[in-house]
Scaffold this active site. Structure first.
Site: not given
Ligand SMILES: Nc1ncnc2c1ncn2[C@@H]1O[C@H](COP(=O)(O)OP(=O)(O)O)[C@@H](O)[C@H]1O
Ligand SMILES: [Mg+2]
Length: 271
Positions: A21-22, A28, A138-139, A141, A175, A177
């Site tokens: 989602m940027g 990411h 990512g793990q 989520d 980490l 967003s």
């Molecule tokens: N700290 C992290 N380590 C590994 N993968 C991550 C991390 N944070 C987000 N992701 C992965 O990046 C992908 C996009 O997530 P996104 O919703 O854009 O970011 P965030 O969860 O940080 O808001 C998802 O598959 C999410 O699990």
């Molecule tokens: Mg997210």
């Protein structure tokens, strides 16, 4: 996007997709690196998906920073960035939803009605738009990754779902967003999530297996933090997301910011 992807695959090249989602961060980038290692072509999608936000959630104020994202992606080795507009993704009249039951029901599913339906609907559309060989999640989520795996299997998407380790700040905070929402005191309070997971992993390593006791360790640490409000803290099976199991999963509000984290207690916590 599809024409390019089909051309690549016609040449025998493997395509890896990283859906985001940027507001990109090192989490990411780690997905992009994994995709780079395992594929010939790396596609990153950037789409803040309105469907996965509840009416009272942060869709309008979710961090959007195209210049920052373009800068970060410039330093990463990415072959294509797919940034559909909301109108392209959901043209007027669009009303079909992809709904996974079972693994999508508890925890995040219960706390955020409609969230996973939004995720699986957009991810299935991204799979259709890109036709990747592999897709990277990512793990952090963890339940989302399990829900997407279920969907890909059930709908016969010929995509391998890859789940990459959680990238953390030096003090353990995963980490995200949404960390950008945290004020300085909240940022300190946010350490309680990883700290609770670390303590529970230590208890597990010392032989504690009783789910209620492990839960107490998690909640004890979180409740010691005045700025934290626990939404859920459980130890569940990593496939079904219901107890019993070894995956500790947390959703915690720090002020107005909702953070999630998880850790498999049978593993050393290194973060
Ligand atoms: N700290 C992290 N380590 C590994 N993968 C991550 C991390 N944070 C987000 N992701 C992965 O990046 C992908 C996009 O997530 P996104 O919703 O854009 O970011 P965030 O969860 O940080 O808001 C998802 O598959 C999410 O699990
Ligand atoms: Mg997210």
């Amino acid at each position: 996007m599809l024409a390019a992807s089909r051309r690549w695959r016609a040449q025998g090249l493997k395509v890896g997709l990283v859906p985001t989602m940027g507001a990109l961060h090192a989490g990411h980038l780690s997905l992009i690196e994994a995709a780079r290692t395992e594929n010939d072509i790396v596609v990153v999608s950037i789409f803040v998906n309105p469907l996965q936000f509840g009416p009272a959630e942060d869709f309008a104020r979710y961090p959007r920073d195209p210049a920052h994202d373009t800068g970060l992606l410039g330093g990463a080795s990415v072959d294509a960035v797919y940034r559909p507009s909301v109108e392209v993704m959901y043209p007027p009249g669009s009303s079909t939803r992809v709904h996974v039951s079972g693994v999508a029901d508890p925890l995040e599913g219960a706390a955020r009605p409609g969230h996973f339906e939004g995720v699986t609907t957009v991810v299935s559309k991204l799979f259709t738009a890109v036709e990747p060989d592999r897709a990277y999640f990512g793990q952090k989520d963890a339940q989302q990754a399990a829900v997407v795996k279920r969907m890909a299997r059930d709908l016969d998407f010929p995509v391998e779902i890859r789940v990459c380790p959680t990238v953390r700040e030096p003090d353990g905070l995963a980490l995200s967003s949404r960390n950008a929402y945290l004020g300085p005191e909240e940022r300190l309070a946010a350490r309680s999530l990883s700290s609770a997971l670390r303590l529970a992993a230590l208890a597990y390593a010392a032989g504690e297996r009783r789910p209620e006791e492990l839960r107490k360790v998690l909640c004890g640490r979180l409740e010691a933090e005045p700025l934290a409000r626990v939404e859920y803290a459980q130890v569940v099976d990593p496939e079904t997301f219901t107890p019993p199991g070894t995956l500790a999963v947390l959703a915690v509000r720090i002020g107005k910011t909702r953070l999630i984290d998880n850790h498999d207690l049978s593993q050393v916590f290194s973060g």
